[in-house]
Every structure is written in structure tokens, then in C-alpha cells.
Design an enzyme around this catalytic site. Structure first.
Site, PDB file in Angstrom:
ATOM      1  N   TYR A 108      13.685   0.357  10.542  1.00 19.13           N
ATOM      2  CA  TYR A 108      12.441  -0.364  10.878  1.00 19.13           C
ATOM      3  C   TYR A 108      11.796   0.165  12.163  1.00 19.13           C
ATOM      4  O   TYR A 108      10.572   0.094  12.312  1.00 19.13           O
ATOM      5  CB  TYR A 108      12.681  -1.877  10.900  1.00 19.13           C
ATOM      6  CG  TYR A 108      12.728  -2.406   9.483  1.00 19.13           C
ATOM      7  CD1 TYR A 108      11.574  -2.464   8.712  1.00 19.13           C
ATOM      8  CD2 TYR A 108      13.925  -2.771   8.889  1.00 19.13           C
ATOM      9  CE1 TYR A 108      11.596  -2.881   7.395  1.00 19.13           C
ATOM     10  CE2 TYR A 108      13.969  -3.204   7.569  1.00 19.13           C
ATOM     11  CZ  TYR A 108      12.795  -3.258   6.831  1.00 19.13           C
ATOM     12  OH  TYR A 108      12.826  -3.662   5.521  1.00 19.13           O
ATOM     13  N   HIS A 114       5.914 -10.849   3.332  1.00 14.37           N
ATOM     14  CA  HIS A 114       7.204 -10.180   3.512  1.00 14.37           C
ATOM     15  C   HIS A 114       7.495  -9.847   4.972  1.00 14.37           C
ATOM     16  O   HIS A 114       8.367  -9.027   5.259  1.00 14.37           O
ATOM     17  CB  HIS A 114       7.265  -8.913   2.646  1.00 14.37           C
ATOM     18  CG  HIS A 114       7.319  -9.207   1.170  1.00 14.37           C
ATOM     19  ND1 HIS A 114       6.987  -8.292   0.200  1.00 14.37           N
ATOM     20  CD2 HIS A 114       7.669 -10.337   0.506  1.00 14.37           C
ATOM     21  CE1 HIS A 114       7.133  -8.844  -1.001  1.00 14.37           C
ATOM     22  NE2 HIS A 114       7.538 -10.086  -0.846  1.00 14.37           N
ATOM     23  N   THR A 168       0.171  -2.504  -6.076  1.00 15.22           N
ATOM     24  CA  THR A 168       1.534  -3.038  -6.107  1.00 15.22           C
ATOM     25  C   THR A 168       2.079  -2.871  -7.519  1.00 15.22           C
ATOM     26  O   THR A 168       1.363  -3.059  -8.497  1.00 15.22           O
ATOM     27  CB  THR A 168       1.586  -4.501  -5.610  1.00 15.22           C
ATOM     28  OG1 THR A 168       2.885  -5.035  -5.867  1.00 15.22           O
ATOM     29  CG2 THR A 168       0.535  -5.380  -6.251  1.00 15.22           C
TER      30      THR A 168
HETATM   31  N1  LIG Z   1       3.086  -0.189   4.126  1.00 17.55           N
HETATM   32  C1  LIG Z   1       4.056  -1.120   3.995  1.00 17.55           C
HETATM   33  O1  LIG Z   1       4.061  -2.128   4.699  1.00 17.55           O
HETATM   34  C2  LIG Z   1       5.154  -0.927   2.945  1.00 17.55           C
HETATM   35  C3  LIG Z   1       5.415   0.340   2.423  1.00 17.55           C
HETATM   36  C4  LIG Z   1       6.440   0.472   1.454  1.00 17.55           C
HETATM   37  C5  LIG Z   1       7.142  -0.656   1.028  1.00 17.55           C
HETATM   38  N2  LIG Z   1       6.869  -1.876   1.553  1.00 17.55           N
HETATM   39  C6  LIG Z   1       7.630  -3.063   1.076  1.00 17.55           C
HETATM   40  O2  LIG Z   1       8.289  -2.772  -0.155  1.00 17.55           O
HETATM   41  C7  LIG Z   1       7.821  -3.568  -1.243  1.00 17.55           C
HETATM   42  C8  LIG Z   1       7.208  -2.626  -2.258  1.00 17.55           C
HETATM   43  O3  LIG Z   1       6.535  -3.265  -3.322  1.00 17.55           O
HETATM   44  P1  LIG Z   1       5.009  -2.919  -3.682  1.00 17.55           P
HETATM   45  O4  LIG Z   1       4.764  -3.420  -5.075  1.00 17.55           O
HETATM   46  O5  LIG Z   1       4.117  -3.344  -2.572  1.00 17.55           O
HETATM   47  O6  LIG Z   1       4.906  -1.368  -3.680  1.00 17.55           O
HETATM   48  P2  LIG Z   1       5.562  -0.294  -4.604  1.00 17.55           P
HETATM   49  O7  LIG Z   1       5.902   0.836  -3.690  1.00 17.55           O
HETATM   50  O8  LIG Z   1       6.584  -0.846  -5.504  1.00 17.55           O
HETATM   51  O9  LIG Z   1       4.350   0.186  -5.513  1.00 17.55           O
HETATM   52  C9  LIG Z   1       3.270   0.897  -4.962  1.00 17.55           C
HETATM   53  C10 LIG Z   1       2.125   0.826  -5.950  1.00 17.55           C
HETATM   54  O10 LIG Z   1       0.998   1.400  -5.325  1.00 17.55           O
HETATM   55  C11 LIG Z   1       0.324   2.202  -6.246  1.00 17.55           C
HETATM   56  N3  LIG Z   1      -0.451   3.182  -5.489  1.00 17.55           N
HETATM   57  C12 LIG Z   1      -0.079   4.400  -5.040  1.00 17.55           C
HETATM   58  N4  LIG Z   1      -1.089   4.996  -4.399  1.00 17.55           N
HETATM   59  C13 LIG Z   1      -2.150   4.137  -4.436  1.00 17.55           C
HETATM   60  C14 LIG Z   1      -3.499   4.178  -3.955  1.00 17.55           C
HETATM   61  N5  LIG Z   1      -3.974   5.244  -3.300  1.00 17.55           N
HETATM   62  N6  LIG Z   1      -4.292   3.089  -4.186  1.00 17.55           N
HETATM   63  C15 LIG Z   1      -3.836   2.004  -4.857  1.00 17.55           C
HETATM   64  N7  LIG Z   1      -2.570   1.935  -5.351  1.00 17.55           N
HETATM   65  C16 LIG Z   1      -1.740   2.976  -5.128  1.00 17.55           C
HETATM   66  C17 LIG Z   1       1.384   2.781  -7.150  1.00 17.55           C
HETATM   67  O11 LIG Z   1       0.830   3.111  -8.412  1.00 17.55           O
HETATM   68  C18 LIG Z   1       2.390   1.623  -7.240  1.00 17.55           C
HETATM   69  O12 LIG Z   1       2.110   0.798  -8.346  1.00 17.55           O
HETATM   70  C19 LIG Z   1       6.791  -4.507  -0.659  1.00 17.55           C
HETATM   71  O13 LIG Z   1       7.201  -5.795  -0.896  1.00 17.55           O
HETATM   72  C20 LIG Z   1       6.729  -4.221   0.839  1.00 17.55           C
HETATM   73  O14 LIG Z   1       7.216  -5.324   1.605  1.00 17.55           O
HETATM   74  C21 LIG Z   1       5.892  -2.034   2.511  1.00 17.55           C
END
Ligand SMILES: NC(=O)c1ccc[n+]([C@@H]2O[C@H](COP(=O)([O-])OP(=O)(O)OC[C@H]3O[C@@H](n4cnc5c(N)ncnc54)[C@H](O)[C@@H]3O)[C@@H](O)[C@H]2O)c1
Ligand SMILES: [Zn+2]
Length: 240
Positions: A61, A114, A184
């Protein structure tokens, strides 16, 4: 697709996931074979990982904090902040992201279900509130203690823990006549169920992302494309 019309009586609920921050340079989670920034979730993002190896959890983190601080909001974050500016209390944003790019784009009516990278809290949940913490820790010995004596942990909802602000989120979904879900994968619960709750209330439901999510069949529209390219032209606010 043609723009989504938002009438003066619409209430809009937006749910965002890791995909909305992809164009800001922050890696998503499913897109990289189930790894988050090269780590298995069970090694860094579960209560068991925290019990077993808090040093590795803090290292992970801390790196996310450092990467998040370098990133800038992308056009999708900005488009949502502008939509909130037009709709005021008829807009609500729930993000699964732990970065602060929505706030930095100007969003105010939002919850981080989250948790938040830029905060820490008591590892024993003694009741002390989370505190702002931007530190990038080089070793576990540098991590502070709560007033109760317990080691501080990241203010992050680990997999298997209950998300934050669920009562408020459910109230806002019940009011919504339009739900927009962005970037997502539809694989993390309960967020993946929000679209079903909105449909039960009769809302229009729109998904935006480069590929259909696992729960795609629950959406009335799926707009395939990158959030930063689609969102800036997606909304036509009637009467503004
Ligand atoms: N930036 C962050 O804060 C971050 C990053 C990674 C993971 N996480 C954590 O992990 C968990 C991951 O689950 P999730 O469903 O949010 O993400 P995920 O990583 O499971 O899915 C990402 C989604 O984003 C889509 N995607 C990729 N590029 C994109 C774009 N340019 N525009 C729109 N969509 C796009 C993909 O097709 C995919 O469906 C979350 O609950 C979160 O707490 C957070
Ligand atoms: Zn404490």
C-alpha cells in the site's frame, strides 16, 4: 451511441472501478491476470495477509500511495466532477477505488466503499477514527501506533471485509433513476449487485468500459470504449 439524456427529475448514481483510473496510469486488477500491480490479492489484501505479514501489506500500500500521488485525474474523472456540478444533490458517486483522483478532479458527493489510500486506522478497530496519512513506509518499524497501542493499518477494506457506508449507498441507489457504472469487472461483491438493486427500483442502467463486465446482462445499455473517451460526451443535461 447518442448522449444519455438527464431530465430535471433524474437522480444519478455513478459507480466507478479500477478502469476509470487506468488512463491515469494506475493498473487495474483483473486486467493483469488477477494480479494487482504484480501481487496476488491474497498476499496483500486480505485479513489473513495482514495477520501473517503486515510488513508486506504496508509495503504494497505504500507503493500504491506513491503511484497514486504521481497520477493525475483523467478526462473521465473530470467529466463526472462536471456532471456533479450541474446536478448538485441529484448526483451521487460511489467508487471502489482507493486512489483520490475523483476528489482531485473536483468530486464532492462521493464515498469510497473500499477505503482510501491516503488514510490509516487502528489495526484493532478500537473505535478511533481513520487519520490522514500520506507516508510511504520503508519498513514496518516506521509505522505508527494507535493511542490504544495497536499497530496502524491501511484504511482499506480487505477482501472478505464489509464495505464502508453501505447504508448511505443503499439509500442513494433507492433514489436513483439512472445508474452509470464505469470500469469495473462486475466480479467484486456487493458492488456487482448495485445494478440489480437499481433495476429493481426501475432505473435505467448504463455500463461504460472497453469490454462487457460479468454482469453485463443487467444493464439496459453497454457502451464499449475507454472511460476517458466516452464520458466527456456521454451526458446531455436537459435544462442546464
Ligand atoms: N485505482 C484504484 O484505486 C484500484 C486499482 C486496482 C484495484 N483496486 C481495487 O481492486 C478492486 C478491483 O475491482 P474493479 O472491478 O474495480 O476492477 P477490476 O480491475 O476487476 O476491473 C477493471 C475493469 O476496468 C475496465 N477497464 C480497463 N481500462 C478501462 C478504461 N480505460 N476505461 C474504462 N474501463 C476500463 C476493464 O475492462 C475491467 O472490466 C476494487 O475493489 C478496488 O478496491 C483499486
Ligand atoms: Zn486503537
Amino acid at each position: 451511441m447518442t448522449a444519455i439524456s438527464i431530465s430535471p427529475t433524474d437522480h444519478v448514481f455513478v459507480l466507478t472501478g479500477a478502469g476509470i483510473s487506468a488512463e491515469s496510469g494506475l493498473p487495474t486488477f483483473r486486467a493483469s491476470d488477477g494480479l494487482w500491480a504484480g501481487h496476488r490479492i491474497e498476499d496483500v489484501c486480505t485479513p489473513e495477509a495482514w495477520e501473517r505479514n503486515p510488513g508486506l501489506v504496508w509495503e504494497f500500500y505504500s507503493q500504491r500511495r506513491a503511484d497514486g500521488a504521481k497520477a493525475q485525474p483523467d478526462p473521465a474523472h473530470i467529466a463526472l466532477a462536471e456532471l456533479e456540478h450541474k446536478l448538485g444533490e441529484r448526483f451521487f458517486l460511489c467508487t471502489q477505488n482507493v486512489d483520490d483522483l475523483h476528489e482531485r478532479a473536483g468530486s464532492k458527493r462521493l464515498v469510497h466503499m473500499h477505503g482510501e489510500l491516503a488514510k490509516s486506522r487502528c489495526g484493532d478497530e478500537c473505535g478511533e477514527p481513520p487519520v490522514t496519512d500520506h507516508m510511504v513506509y520503508k519498513s514496518l518499524s516506521a509505522v505508527g501506533r494507535c493511542s490504544c497501542g495497536a499497530r496502524m493499518r491501511p484504511h482499506i477494506v480487505f477482501f472478505g471485509e464489509i464495505p464502508l457506508e453501505m447504508d448511505r449507498i443503499q439509500r442513494e441507489i433507492a433514489k436513483a433513476s439512472l445508474m452509470v457504472v464505469v470500469g469495473t469487472s462486475g466480479s467484486v461483491y456487493p458492488a456487482a449487485n448495485f445494478v440489480h438493486w437499481a433495476r429493481q427500483g426501475g432505473a435505467r442502467t448504463v455500463y461504460v468500459g472497453p469490454e462487457a463486465p460479468l454482469n453485463a446482462s443487467a444493464f439496459t445499455h453497454v457502451v464499449e470504449g475507454k472511460a476517458g473517451e466516452v464520458l466527456p460526451g456521454l451526458f446531455a443535461v436537459v435544462g442546464s
